[in-house]
Design an enzyme around this catalytic site. Structure first.
Site, short mmCIF file in Angstrom:
data_model
loop_
_atom_site.label_atom_id
_atom_site.label_comp_id
_atom_site.label_asym_id
_atom_site.label_seq_id
_atom_site.Cartn_x
_atom_site.Cartn_y
_atom_site.Cartn_z
N ASN A 1 0.81 -1.21 0.00
CA ASN A 1 0.00 0.00 0.00
C ASN A 1 0.85 1.27 0.00
OD1 ASN A 1 -2.14 1.71 0.15
ND2 ASN A 1 -3.03 0.82 1.99
N HIS B 1 -14.68 -4.68 10.41
CA HIS B 1 -14.31 -3.37 10.95
C HIS B 1 -15.54 -2.50 11.18
CE1 HIS B 1 -9.87 -3.21 9.42
NE2 HIS B 1 -10.15 -4.37 9.97
N ARG C 1 -14.08 -5.59 15.01
CA ARG C 1 -13.10 -4.60 15.45
C ARG C 1 -13.81 -3.28 15.68
NH1 ARG C 1 -8.23 -2.03 11.91
NH2 ARG C 1 -9.93 -0.58 11.37
N TYR D 1 -7.53 7.11 12.18
CA TYR D 1 -7.43 5.90 11.39
C TYR D 1 -8.65 5.02 11.60
CZ TYR D 1 -7.00 1.06 10.64
OH TYR D 1 -7.30 -0.20 10.24
N ASP E 1 -7.52 -1.75 17.21
CA ASP E 1 -6.21 -1.54 16.59
C ASP E 1 -5.62 -0.22 17.06
OD1 ASP E 1 -5.12 -1.83 13.07
OD2 ASP E 1 -4.03 -1.40 14.93
N HIS F 1 -2.80 0.87 16.18
CA HIS F 1 -2.12 1.37 14.97
C HIS F 1 -0.81 2.08 15.28
CE1 HIS F 1 -2.56 2.31 10.62
NE2 HIS F 1 -3.29 1.22 10.70
N GLU G 1 -4.37 -4.58 19.10
CA GLU G 1 -3.43 -4.74 17.99
C GLU G 1 -2.50 -3.55 17.86
OE1 GLU G 1 -5.51 -5.14 14.32
OE2 GLU G 1 -3.77 -4.66 13.12
N GLU H 1 1.65 -6.62 11.43
CA GLU H 1 1.21 -6.43 10.04
C GLU H 1 2.27 -5.69 9.22
OE1 GLU H 1 -2.40 -4.15 10.78
OE2 GLU H 1 -1.51 -2.52 9.67
N ARG I 1 0.36 -11.19 13.47
CA ARG I 1 -0.49 -10.35 12.62
C ARG I 1 0.00 -10.23 11.19
NH1 ARG I 1 -4.84 -8.90 11.20
NH2 ARG I 1 -5.03 -6.66 11.07
N HIS J 1 -3.26 -10.69 8.61
CA HIS J 1 -3.69 -9.37 8.16
C HIS J 1 -4.53 -9.51 6.88
CE1 HIS J 1 -2.34 -5.04 7.00
NE2 HIS J 1 -3.36 -4.99 7.81
N ASP K 1 -6.23 -3.70 1.22
CA ASP K 1 -5.00 -3.54 0.44
C ASP K 1 -4.19 -4.81 0.38
OD1 ASP K 1 -4.82 -2.05 3.17
OD2 ASP K 1 -2.78 -2.76 2.79
N GLU L 1 -8.81 -11.46 9.63
CA GLU L 1 -9.37 -10.16 9.28
C GLU L 1 -10.01 -10.26 7.91
OE1 GLU L 1 -6.48 -7.09 8.97
OE2 GLU L 1 -7.94 -5.50 9.05
N TRP M 1 1.49 6.63 12.47
CA TRP M 1 0.09 6.63 11.99
C TRP M 1 -0.47 5.26 12.11
CZ3 TRP M 1 -2.40 4.00 7.98
CH2 TRP M 1 -3.70 4.46 7.71
C1 CS2 Z 1 -5.00 -1.89 9.54
C2 CS2 Z 1 -4.78 -1.74 8.07
O1 CS2 Z 1 -6.40 -3.70 8.95
C3 CS2 Z 1 -5.63 -3.23 9.82
O2 CS2 Z 1 -5.33 -3.82 10.87
O3 CS2 Z 1 -3.84 -1.72 10.31
O4 CS2 Z 1 -5.94 -1.24 7.50
C4 CS2 Z 1 -3.63 -0.86 7.68
O5 CS2 Z 1 -3.90 0.47 8.08
C5 CS2 Z 1 -3.47 -0.92 6.17
O6 CS2 Z 1 -3.42 -2.26 5.79
C6 CS2 Z 1 -2.20 -0.22 5.76
O7 CS2 Z 1 -2.01 -0.41 4.37
MG MG Z 2 -3.78 -3.04 11.93
#
Ligand code: CS2
Ligand code: MG
Length: 409
Positions: free
Chosen positions: A37, A122, A147, A159, A217, A219, A243, A269, A290, A319, A323, A346, A409
Site C-alpha cells: 500500500n 471493521h 473490530r 485511522y 487496533d 495502529h 493490535e 502487520e 499479525r 492481516h 489492500d 481479518e 500513523w
Molecule cells: C489496519 C490496516 O487492517 C488493519 O489492521 O492496520 O488497514 C492498515 O492500516 C493498512 O493495511 C495499511 O495499508
Molecule cells: Mg492493523
C-alpha cells in the site's frame, strides 16, 4: 515443467493492486499478490527488473529452492519491498503446484483442521451511536467478531473511522489509503485517545453483552507505558486482542506492556520476516501473529512463522485489509484452514470493481470463511478487466501531533 512467463499486472479497480502471474510450458498459470500500500510501484520495479528474469526456465515445483534463491541471492535481505516480491512468486508457485495436483491449496498444507476460519470485520463511527449502528450492520452481514474503532473528540481525522469523506468523493471507509499525489496529514493526541476509549468499550459491551469478540487496533500510536495503561483500562471489556499497541521494531517494548496487562496482544502487520517476531514469539510477548502472507514473503515462510509460534501457544491473526488483494486473501484462507494454531482472520470486503477483476471462490457463512475447493488458490484474474483500471497514485495518511511533530500513523 518450466516457467516460461512472469507477468506483473498493475490494476486499480477500487484501489491499487500488484499481481504476479507465472505461466508454465504446460499452460498452467499461478497468481501471487505483491501489493504494498502506497509503495506499489517499488515492488513492480523489483519484480520486473530483478526477479522475473531469474524465474524463466526454472522448475515451478521447486518452491523452497526458489524462495531460498530469491531471498539469499539478492544479498540485500528482508524489507517490505523485497519480501512482497518474493511473496508473490511463492504464492504463484503454490497456486501452480496445487492446480497440477488438482487440489485446493489447503489440501497440500495438511488438509482442513476446521470447518472454516472465524472472521472479524471493521465497525467504526464518528460517535457512539454511529459506532453501535456499524456493529449492528456487521452482525447483520454475518460477522461473529468485530473490530471497534471510533473518532476521538478533539482529533479531526482518526485511522479506521469509516465516515470520513475522502479525496475525489470515493469513501474509503474500508481503506485508509487516499488517492492523491501526496499523503494526507492527519492529527493525533494520545492522551485524548486514552481518555476516550474505555467509555467506547463500556458502551459497546453494554449494548451487545459480554460474549461478542471485540478487537481494537492501536495502529502503532502509543508509547509502551501508554499501551500498558490502555491494555489495563480495557481489561474489564475482555478484548479478543489489542493490535499494534506500540511500534515493535524494539521488540523489548512489548515486555513492558506485557508486565502490566492481561489484554491479549497482536503485532506484526508491518513485519516481513520471522526475525521481526523472534523475541516476541520466543518470550511470549504477543498472543497473535499479525503478518500478512503478501508482506511476510509468502505461504512458505508464513507457515514456518506460524509453526514457530505454535511452540509458544501463539495463534494466527493474518492481516486481511482491502489492500491485501483477493489473491493474498485466498493464500491466507488456505493457511487459516490448515494450521492448528489458527486464531482469527481479518476480512474487509473488497469492492464490486475489485471482484470483477479478481474472480474468487471463497465463502463467508455463519461468521466463518472458507477458501473453497477449486484447484490452487481459487482465484482467477480477468486481464481485460484489470487493464480497464490503470494505476493511480494513492498514499496512506501520516500523523502530526498538535505541536507539529511527526507521529506514528
Ligand atoms: C489496519 C490496516 O487492517 C488493519 O489492521 O492496520 O488497514 C492498515 O492500516 C493498512 O493495511 C495499511 O495499508
Ligand atoms: Mg492493523
Amino acid at each position: 515443467m518450466r516457467i516460461i512467463a512472469a507477468d506483473v499486472i498493475v490494476t486499480s479497480p477500487d484501489r491499487n493492486f500488484v499481481t504476479l502471474q507465472l505461466t508454465t510450458d504446460d499452460g498452467v498459470t499461478g497468481l501471487g499478490d505483491a501489493t504494498l500500500n502506497g509503495r506499489e510501484l517499488a515492488v513492480v520495479a523489483y519484480l520486473r527488473e530483478h526477479v522475473a528474469p531469474l524465474l524463466l526456465d526454472r522448475d515451478p515445483h521447486a518452491i523452497e529452492d526458489t524462495w531460498q534463491f530469491l531471498y539469499r541471492s539478492a544479498y540485500w535481505r528482508r524489507g517490505p519491498v523485497t519480501m512482497a516480491a518474493i511473496a508473490a512468486v511463492d504464492m504463484a508457485l503454490w497456486d501452480i503446484k496445487a492446480k497440477v495436483a488438482g487440489l485446493p491449496l489447503y489440501q497440500l498444507l495438511g488438509g482442513a483442521s476446521r470447518r472454516g476460519a472465524l472472521a472479524y470485520g471493521h465497525a467504526s463511527g464518528r460517535d457512539i451511536p454511529e459506532l453501535l449502528d456499524s456493529v449492528r450492520e456487521h452482525l447483520a452481514l454475518g460477522y461473529r467478531a468485530i473490530r471497534i474503532q471510533t473518532a476521538v473528540p478533539g482529533i479531526d481525522a482518526v485511522y479506521g473511522v469509516a465516515a470520513q469523506p475522502s479525496v475525489d468523493g470515493v469513501r474509503y471507509d474500508y481503506e485508509p489509503a487516499q488517492r492523491g499525489a501526496l499523503p494526507a496529514e492527519e492529527d493525533w493526541d494520545t492522551r485524548a485517545y486514552l481518555r476516550h476509549l474505555p467509555g467506547v468499550f463500556e458502551a459497546v459491551r453494554h449494548e451487545f453483552g459480554p460474549e461478542l469478540p471485540l478487537l481494537h487496533d492501536g495502529h502503532h500510536r502509543m508509547t509502551p507505558i501508554q499501551a500498558a495503561r490502555l491494555g489495563r483500562d480495557l481489561e474489564p471489556y475482555d478484548l479478543f486482542w489489542l493490535e499494534d499497541c506500540t511500534p515493535a521494531e524494539n521488540q523489548d517494548a512489548l515486555r513492558l506492556v506485557r508486565s502490566h496487562t492481561i489484554t491479549p496482544l497482536a503485532i506484526g502487520e508491518v513485519f516481513n520476516t520471522v526475525w521481526d517476531f523472534q523475541h516476541l514469539i520466543r518470550d511470549q510477548l504477543i498472543d497473535y501473529v499479525r503478518a500478512a502472507v503478501t508482506h511476510a514473503g509468502g505461504i512458505t515462510p508464513m507457515r514456518k512463522i506460524l509453526d514457530y509460534a505454535a511452540q509458544y501457544q501463539i495463534k494466527s491473526g493474518i492481516h486481511g485489509p482491502t489492500d491485501i488483494s483477493p489473491v493474498g486473501m485466498a493464500a491466507a484462507l488456505h493457511l487459516d484452514l490448515a494450521v492448528h494454531n489458527f486464531g482469527i482472520q481479518e476480512y474487509m470486503r473488497h469492492g464490486d470493481r475489485t471482484n470483477e477483476v479478481f474472480r474468487q471462490s471463497f465463502s463467508f457463512e455463519g461468521g466463518l470463511l472458507h477458501p473453497g475447493d477449486q484447484p490452487g488458490l481459487g482465484v482467477t484474474l480477468d486481464r481485460a478487466a484489470a487493464e480497464a483500471h490503470p494505476y493511480r497514485a494513492a498514499y496512506l495518511p501520516y500523523n502530526r501531533l498538535k505541536d507539529g511533530t511527526v507521529h506514528d500513523w
